[in-house]
Write a protein that holds these residues in place. Structure first.
Motif, PDB file in Angstrom:
ATOM      1  N   VAL A 108      10.338  20.350  -4.426  1.00 32.65           N
ATOM      2  CA  VAL A 108      11.061  19.220  -5.020  1.00 32.65           C
ATOM      3  C   VAL A 108      10.429  18.922  -6.369  1.00 32.65           C
ATOM      4  N   LYS A 109      11.225  19.011  -7.448  1.00 25.23           N
ATOM      5  CA  LYS A 109      10.704  18.840  -8.810  1.00 25.23           C
ATOM      6  C   LYS A 109      11.116  17.523  -9.444  1.00 25.23           C
ATOM      7  N   ARG A 110      11.775  16.654  -8.697  1.00 28.20           N
ATOM      8  CA  ARG A 110      12.216  15.368  -9.248  1.00 28.20           C
ATOM      9  C   ARG A 110      11.024  14.491  -9.648  1.00 28.20           C
ATOM     10  N   ALA A 111      11.257  13.676 -10.670  1.00 32.44           N
ATOM     11  CA  ALA A 111      10.234  12.718 -11.082  1.00 32.44           C
ATOM     12  C   ALA A 111      10.084  11.651 -10.002  1.00 32.44           C
ATOM     13  N   ASP A 112       8.878  11.123  -9.877  1.00 30.74           N
ATOM     14  CA  ASP A 112       8.595  10.091  -8.880  1.00 30.74           C
ATOM     15  C   ASP A 112       9.092   8.751  -9.405  1.00 30.74           C
ATOM     16  N   SER A 113      10.166   8.217  -8.797  1.00 36.09           N
ATOM     17  CA  SER A 113      10.746   6.950  -9.236  1.00 36.09           C
ATOM     18  C   SER A 113      10.202   5.767  -8.445  1.00 36.09           C
ATOM     19  N   ILE A 114       9.219   6.021  -7.560  1.00 41.03           N
ATOM     20  CA  ILE A 114       8.684   4.952  -6.713  1.00 41.03           C
ATOM     21  C   ILE A 114       7.226   4.663  -7.052  1.00 41.03           C
ATOM     22  N   GLY A 115       6.389   5.697  -7.095  1.00 38.20           N
ATOM     23  CA  GLY A 115       5.001   5.500  -7.483  1.00 38.20           C
ATOM     24  C   GLY A 115       4.109   4.930  -6.400  1.00 38.20           C
ATOM     25  N   LYS A 116       4.479   5.089  -5.125  1.00 37.65           N
ATOM     26  CA  LYS A 116       3.649   4.618  -4.015  1.00 37.65           C
ATOM     27  C   LYS A 116       3.570   5.696  -2.950  1.00 37.65           C
ATOM     28  N   THR A 117       2.516   5.634  -2.163  1.00 38.23           N
ATOM     29  CA  THR A 117       2.466   6.519  -1.006  1.00 38.23           C
ATOM     30  C   THR A 117       3.514   6.069   0.001  1.00 38.23           C
ATOM     31  N   THR A 118       3.886   6.965   0.886  1.00 41.05           N
ATOM     32  CA  THR A 118       4.891   6.622   1.897  1.00 41.05           C
ATOM     33  C   THR A 118       4.410   5.471   2.771  1.00 41.05           C
ATOM     34  N   SER A 119       3.140   5.486   3.182  1.00 42.12           N
ATOM     35  CA  SER A 119       2.606   4.410   4.020  1.00 42.12           C
ATOM     36  C   SER A 119       2.706   3.067   3.318  1.00 42.12           C
ATOM     37  N   ALA A 120       2.277   3.019   2.049  1.00 44.14           N
ATOM     38  CA  ALA A 120       2.331   1.759   1.291  1.00 44.14           C
ATOM     39  C   ALA A 120       3.769   1.298   1.116  1.00 44.14           C
ATOM     40  N   LEU A 121       4.675   2.249   0.881  1.00 37.95           N
ATOM     41  CA  LEU A 121       6.083   1.905   0.693  1.00 37.95           C
ATOM     42  C   LEU A 121       6.680   1.324   1.966  1.00 37.95           C
ATOM     43  N   LEU A 122       6.408   1.926   3.108  1.00 38.16           N
ATOM     44  CA  LEU A 122       6.958   1.437   4.369  1.00 38.16           C
ATOM     45  C   LEU A 122       6.392   0.062   4.720  1.00 38.16           C
ATOM     46  N   ILE A 123       5.098  -0.155   4.437  1.00 37.67           N
ATOM     47  CA  ILE A 123       4.500  -1.476   4.685  1.00 37.67           C
ATOM     48  C   ILE A 123       5.148  -2.528   3.795  1.00 37.67           C
ATOM     49  N   ASP A 124       5.376  -2.177   2.529  1.00 34.79           N
ATOM     50  CA  ASP A 124       6.012  -3.112   1.589  1.00 34.79           C
ATOM     51  C   ASP A 124       7.434  -3.449   2.036  1.00 34.79           C
ATOM     52  N   LEU A 125       8.194  -2.462   2.471  1.00 33.10           N
ATOM     53  CA  LEU A 125       9.568  -2.711   2.917  1.00 33.10           C
ATOM     54  C   LEU A 125       9.586  -3.538   4.204  1.00 33.10           C
ATOM     55  N   ALA A 126       8.624  -3.298   5.104  1.00 29.44           N
ATOM     56  CA  ALA A 126       8.541  -4.098   6.326  1.00 29.44           C
ATOM     57  C   ALA A 126       8.228  -5.553   5.983  1.00 29.44           C
ATOM     58  N   ARG A 127       7.340  -5.776   5.010  1.00 29.80           N
ATOM     59  CA  ARG A 127       7.016  -7.145   4.594  1.00 29.80           C
ATOM     60  C   ARG A 127       8.248  -7.839   4.007  1.00 29.80           C
ATOM     61  N   ARG A 128       8.996  -7.126   3.148  1.00 27.22           N
ATOM     62  CA  ARG A 128      10.202  -7.712   2.563  1.00 27.22           C
ATOM     63  C   ARG A 128      11.228  -8.056   3.637  1.00 27.22           C
ATOM     64  N   HIS A 129      11.356  -7.176   4.646  1.00 27.04           N
ATOM     65  CA  HIS A 129      12.313  -7.410   5.730  1.00 27.04           C
ATOM     66  C   HIS A 129      11.921  -8.676   6.507  1.00 27.04           C
ATOM     67  N   ASP A 130      10.613  -8.846   6.777  1.00 24.55           N
ATOM     68  CA  ASP A 130      10.151 -10.011   7.512  1.00 24.55           C
ATOM     69  C   ASP A 130      10.390 -11.298   6.703  1.00 24.55           C
ATOM     70  N   GLU A 131      10.143 -11.239   5.386  1.00 20.99           N
ATOM     71  CA  GLU A 131      10.366 -12.411   4.546  1.00 20.99           C
ATOM     72  C   GLU A 131      11.845 -12.779   4.498  1.00 20.99           C
ATOM     73  N   ALA A 132      12.704 -11.765   4.405  1.00 24.18           N
ATOM     74  CA  ALA A 132      14.149 -12.021   4.379  1.00 24.18           C
ATOM     75  C   ALA A 132      14.609 -12.612   5.712  1.00 24.18           C
ATOM     76  N   SER A 133      14.050 -12.160   6.814  1.00 26.69           N
ATOM     77  CA  SER A 133      14.441 -12.662   8.134  1.00 26.69           C
ATOM     78  C   SER A 133      14.022 -14.125   8.282  1.00 26.69           C
ATOM     79  N   ARG A 134      12.824 -14.479   7.774  1.00 26.65           N
ATOM     80  CA  ARG A 134      12.364 -15.860   7.877  1.00 26.65           C
ATOM     81  C   ARG A 134      13.237 -16.795   7.041  1.00 26.65           C
ATOM     82  N   GLN A 135      13.616 -16.325   5.824  1.00 28.28           N
ATOM     83  CA  GLN A 135      14.467 -17.140   4.961  1.00 28.28           C
ATOM     84  C   GLN A 135      15.845 -17.338   5.562  1.00 28.28           C
ATOM     85  N   ALA A 136      16.346 -16.282   6.256  1.00 24.72           N
ATOM     86  CA  ALA A 136      17.673 -16.401   6.885  1.00 24.72           C
ATOM     87  C   ALA A 136      17.619 -17.375   8.065  1.00 24.72           C
TER      88      ALA A 136
END
Length: 352
Positions: free
Chosen positions: A324-352
């Motif tokens: 895969v030769k695509r440029a990295d448009s995220i700049g995070k490890t997979t673990s860090a990315l999944l933790i960040d998305l889980a945190r955002r999901h939890d924050e959105a659920s609390r606000q809802a």
């Protein structure tokens, strides 16, 4: 069918194995298992090589168990005139999702090995590895050990050994390179072929009381078998990561986070294609890191698009191993990315 490349010594064990998507209840079966994979007898249609399944494995006494992703690498099947194609067995390669599950898997295999030796006392290790016969003349003939257990071993050699004759063998352990010396008596000797190297014989060697009579610690039979079992719990780097190979399965059985965790652990590169009804998406992975996502949500950022895909609970996936030769448009490890998305999901659920 793909041929299986064995990367670790396997041992035989009685295990409960369930495949939730194709069999409702686990069955107790004799298996060959290592930390890299398992070969089991089954009549279930587990899918063609490359299919990813979740295996639910427990020791015979059910004191230890593990659920782990695994890919089908080989099928044992025959054609039945009445029933059609009948599956008799399948070889799976384990796909642990992260370091924690890899360590858990190794612990489980080690516990299963210890339990099998404790109950049966004679769990054979099935692997071909080189050895040498010793004390048979001026030269030490080469041999191949094809099976080893606490009570006997099977060797193949060009040297003609008579039944009842003393056999002494030096074996080099495949992982540690440690040399182990074993002695026994030939119980059976059979001429199996002739070739350019001369006649080839298969010799069954029984240990009997030879272990007690041998005063060298490194020549104990039980120690040799235990060493091989210990090496079986050390998972080798994956061999499935080759151009053109693929994995496939369903998201209802194998969750997207587990797949992404496996890719990170194995530093895998390729394209993960997802399909749910009329919706499709592609996730680009380079050396275990998610670098880009393509999906129908054109106005979403790469991270937002991945967050939406993580909510898919059904659908199909196929992963193609490739550069895969695509440029990295995220700049995070997979673990860090999944933790960040889980945190955002939890924050959105609390606000809802």
């Amino acid at each position: 069918m793909q041929s299986e490349r064995r990367r670790a010594a396997r041992f035989q064990a009685s295990l409960w194995v369930g495949i939730p998507e194709v069999a409702e209840d686990p069955g107790l079966a004799k298996c060959n298992i290592s930390a890299s994979g398992v070969l089991l007898a089954t009549h279930c249609e587990v899918g063609p090589p490359g299919t990813v399944r979740v295996l639910r494995i427990s020791t015979a006494d059910q004191s230890a168990s593990i659920d782990v992703m695994a890919q089908v690498v080989r099928l044992v099947a025959y054609e039945d005139i009445v029933k059609g194609r009948v599956i008799e067995g399948a070889a799976f390669e384990f796909l642990p999702a992260g370091d924690d599950q890899r360590r858990t898997l190794e612990d489980f295999v080690r516990e299963a090995a210890e339990a099998e030796l404790g109950t049966a006392g004679d769990s054979p290790v099935n692997r071909r590895f080189p050895a040498q016969l010793t004390e048979v003349g001026d030269a030490d003939p080469e041999a191949t050990v094809s099976a080893l257990s606490v009570s006997d071993m099977v060797i193949e050699t060009n040297w003609a050994v008579a039944v009842g004759e003393t056999v002494r063998v030096e074996i080099q352990m495949p992982a540690s390179q440690r040399v182990v010396r074993l002695s026994g008596r030939a119980l059976e000797a059979k001429h199996i072929s002739d070739g350019e190297g001369g006649a080839l014989y298969r010799i069954e060697v029984g240990f009997g009381d030879w272990e007690a009579a041998n005063d060298r610690d490194d020549s104990r039979v039980a120690d040799a078998v235990t060493t091989l079992l210990a090496e079986a719990t050390q998972r080798r780097p994956g061999s499935h990561q080759r151009e053109g190979a693929h994995l496939s399965g369903t998201l209802s059985e194998v969750g997207l986070p587990s797949l992404l965790g496996f890719f990170e652990l194995e530093r895998t590169s390729g394209i993960l294609c997802l399909e749910r009804g009329a919706h499709t998406a592609r996730i680009f992975v380079r050396e275990g890191r998610i670098v880009d996502v393509e999906c129908e949500a054109d106005d979403a950022s790469t991270t937002e698009a991945l967050g939406g895909l993580l909510e898919w609970r059904d659908g199909a996936f196929e992963f193609q191993f490739q550069a895969v030769k695509r440029a990295d448009s995220i700049g995070k490890t997979t673990s860090a990315l999944l933790i960040d998305l889980a945190r955002r999901h939890d924050e959105a659920s609390r606000q809802a």
